[in-house]
Every structure is written in structure tokens, then in C-alpha cells.
Design a protein around this motif. Structure first.
Motif, PDB file in Angstrom:
ATOM      1  N   ARG A   1      13.428   1.377   1.380  1.00 47.01           N
ATOM      2  CA  ARG A   1      12.238   0.780   0.784  1.00 47.01           C
ATOM      3  C   ARG A   1      10.972   1.352   1.429  1.00 47.01           C
ATOM      4  N   ALA A   2      10.992   1.541   2.739  1.00 45.20           N
ATOM      5  CA  ALA A   2       9.831   2.099   3.446  1.00 45.20           C
ATOM      6  C   ALA A   2       9.555   3.526   2.986  1.00 45.20           C
ATOM      7  N   LEU A   3      10.622   4.290   2.758  1.00 48.97           N
ATOM      8  CA  LEU A   3      10.450   5.659   2.289  1.00 48.97           C
ATOM      9  C   LEU A   3       9.798   5.678   0.911  1.00 48.97           C
ATOM     10  N   LEU A   4      10.222   4.789   0.033  1.00 45.79           N
ATOM     11  CA  LEU A   4       9.629   4.710  -1.301  1.00 45.79           C
ATOM     12  C   LEU A   4       8.151   4.331  -1.217  1.00 45.79           C
ATOM     13  N   TRP A   5       7.827   3.371  -0.351  1.00 42.86           N
ATOM     14  CA  TRP A   5       6.437   2.968  -0.174  1.00 42.86           C
ATOM     15  C   TRP A   5       5.605   4.134   0.351  1.00 42.86           C
ATOM     16  N   THR A   6       6.129   4.854   1.295  1.00 44.12           N
ATOM     17  CA  THR A   6       5.413   5.985   1.882  1.00 44.12           C
ATOM     18  C   THR A   6       5.158   7.060   0.832  1.00 44.12           C
ATOM     19  N   VAL A   7       6.178   7.384   0.065  1.00 44.31           N
ATOM     20  CA  VAL A   7       6.027   8.395  -0.989  1.00 44.31           C
ATOM     21  C   VAL A   7       5.023   7.915  -2.032  1.00 44.31           C
ATOM     22  N   GLY A   8       5.076   6.647  -2.392  1.00 49.87           N
ATOM     23  CA  GLY A   8       4.145   6.084  -3.382  1.00 49.87           C
ATOM     24  C   GLY A   8       2.705   6.130  -2.895  1.00 49.87           C
ATOM     25  N   VAL A   9       2.497   5.750  -1.634  1.00 50.55           N
ATOM     26  CA  VAL A   9       1.143   5.761  -1.082  1.00 50.55           C
ATOM     27  C   VAL A   9       0.611   7.190  -1.012  1.00 50.55           C
ATOM     28  N   ILE A  10       1.432   8.124  -0.575  1.00 51.97           N
ATOM     29  CA  ILE A  10       1.002   9.528  -0.508  1.00 51.97           C
ATOM     30  C   ILE A  10       0.682  10.050  -1.904  1.00 51.97           C
ATOM     31  N   ALA A  11       1.483   9.683  -2.890  1.00 52.06           N
ATOM     32  CA  ALA A  11       1.228  10.131  -4.263  1.00 52.06           C
ATOM     33  C   ALA A  11      -0.109   9.589  -4.772  1.00 52.06           C
ATOM     34  N   VAL A  12      -0.381   8.318  -4.508  1.00 48.50           N
ATOM     35  CA  VAL A  12      -1.648   7.718  -4.946  1.00 48.50           C
ATOM     36  C   VAL A  12      -2.820   8.400  -4.247  1.00 48.50           C
ATOM     37  N   ILE A  13      -2.691   8.662  -2.951  1.00 49.81           N
ATOM     38  CA  ILE A  13      -3.758   9.332  -2.210  1.00 49.81           C
ATOM     39  C   ILE A  13      -4.009  10.722  -2.781  1.00 49.81           C
ATOM     40  N   LEU A  14      -2.955  11.456  -3.102  1.00 48.53           N
ATOM     41  CA  LEU A  14      -3.124  12.801  -3.661  1.00 48.53           C
ATOM     42  C   LEU A  14      -3.788  12.756  -5.034  1.00 48.53           C
ATOM     43  N   VAL A  15      -3.413  11.779  -5.846  1.00 47.31           N
ATOM     44  CA  VAL A  15      -4.031  11.653  -7.173  1.00 47.31           C
ATOM     45  C   VAL A  15      -5.512  11.331  -7.034  1.00 47.31           C
ATOM     46  N   LEU A  16      -5.852  10.381  -6.160  1.00 51.75           N
ATOM     47  CA  LEU A  16      -7.253  10.021  -5.956  1.00 51.75           C
ATOM     48  C   LEU A  16      -8.051  11.184  -5.380  1.00 51.75           C
ATOM     49  N   LEU A  17      -7.454  11.934  -4.474  1.00 53.94           N
ATOM     50  CA  LEU A  17      -8.116  13.097  -3.892  1.00 53.94           C
ATOM     51  C   LEU A  17      -8.380  14.161  -4.958  1.00 53.94           C
ATOM     52  N   GLY A  18      -7.417  14.372  -5.828  1.00 54.32           N
ATOM     53  CA  GLY A  18      -7.599  15.320  -6.930  1.00 54.32           C
ATOM     54  C   GLY A  18      -8.721  14.899  -7.861  1.00 54.32           C
ATOM     55  N   LEU A  19      -8.775  13.604  -8.192  1.00 51.47           N
ATOM     56  CA  LEU A  19      -9.857  13.107  -9.051  1.00 51.47           C
ATOM     57  C   LEU A  19     -11.209  13.254  -8.369  1.00 51.47           C
ATOM     58  N   LEU A  20     -11.259  12.969  -7.084  1.00 49.73           N
ATOM     59  CA  LEU A  20     -12.511  13.077  -6.338  1.00 49.73           C
ATOM     60  C   LEU A  20     -12.989  14.524  -6.288  1.00 49.73           C
ATOM     61  N   LEU A  21     -12.082  15.456  -6.033  1.00 46.82           N
ATOM     62  CA  LEU A  21     -12.459  16.867  -5.987  1.00 46.82           C
ATOM     63  C   LEU A  21     -12.935  17.360  -7.348  1.00 46.82           C
TER      64      LEU A  21
END
Length: 58
Positions: free
Chosen positions: A2-22
Motif C-alpha cells: 500500500r505504501a508503494l502505491l501511495w508513493t507512486v501515486g504521489v510522485i505521479a501527481v507531482i510530475l503531472v503538476l510540474l509538467g503543467l506548471l512548466l
């Protein structure tokens, strides 16, 4: 697991937001360059108009 899924999900959201910001920053830079060019052109045109209205004395 479950922790691995949360970590992957959080990283994915951060990457998406970073892409939108750039992407937004890139468009803001483009708009800023266009605005700067417009200001320079308008300043040049108005400067020439005022120079024609008030001819220099010789």
C-alpha cells in the motif's frame, strides 16, 4: 504494498503538476516577449509622431 502505491501515486501527481506548471511558464514567457515587442513598437511609433509634430529648431 500500500505504501508503494501511495508513493507512486504521489510522485505521479507531482510530475503531472510540474509538467503543467512548466507549460504555463513557457506560455507566460511567450506572451511576455510578445507584449515587450508591442511596447517597443508603440514607443517607437509614438516617438516618431511627436518628433514630426514638433520639428527641431536649427
Amino acid at each position: 504494498m500500500r505504501a508503494l502505491l501511495w508513493t507512486v501515486g504521489v510522485i505521479a501527481v507531482i510530475l503531472v503538476l510540474l509538467g503543467l506548471l512548466l507549460e504555463a511558464v513557457r506560455w507566460l514567457v511567450i506572451i511576455g516577449i510578445i507584449a515587450l515587442a508591442a511596447v517597443i513598437v508603440l514607443g517607437f511609433v509614438r516617438g516618431r509622431r511627436s518628433a514630426q509634430n514638433y520639428p527641431s529648431r536649427r
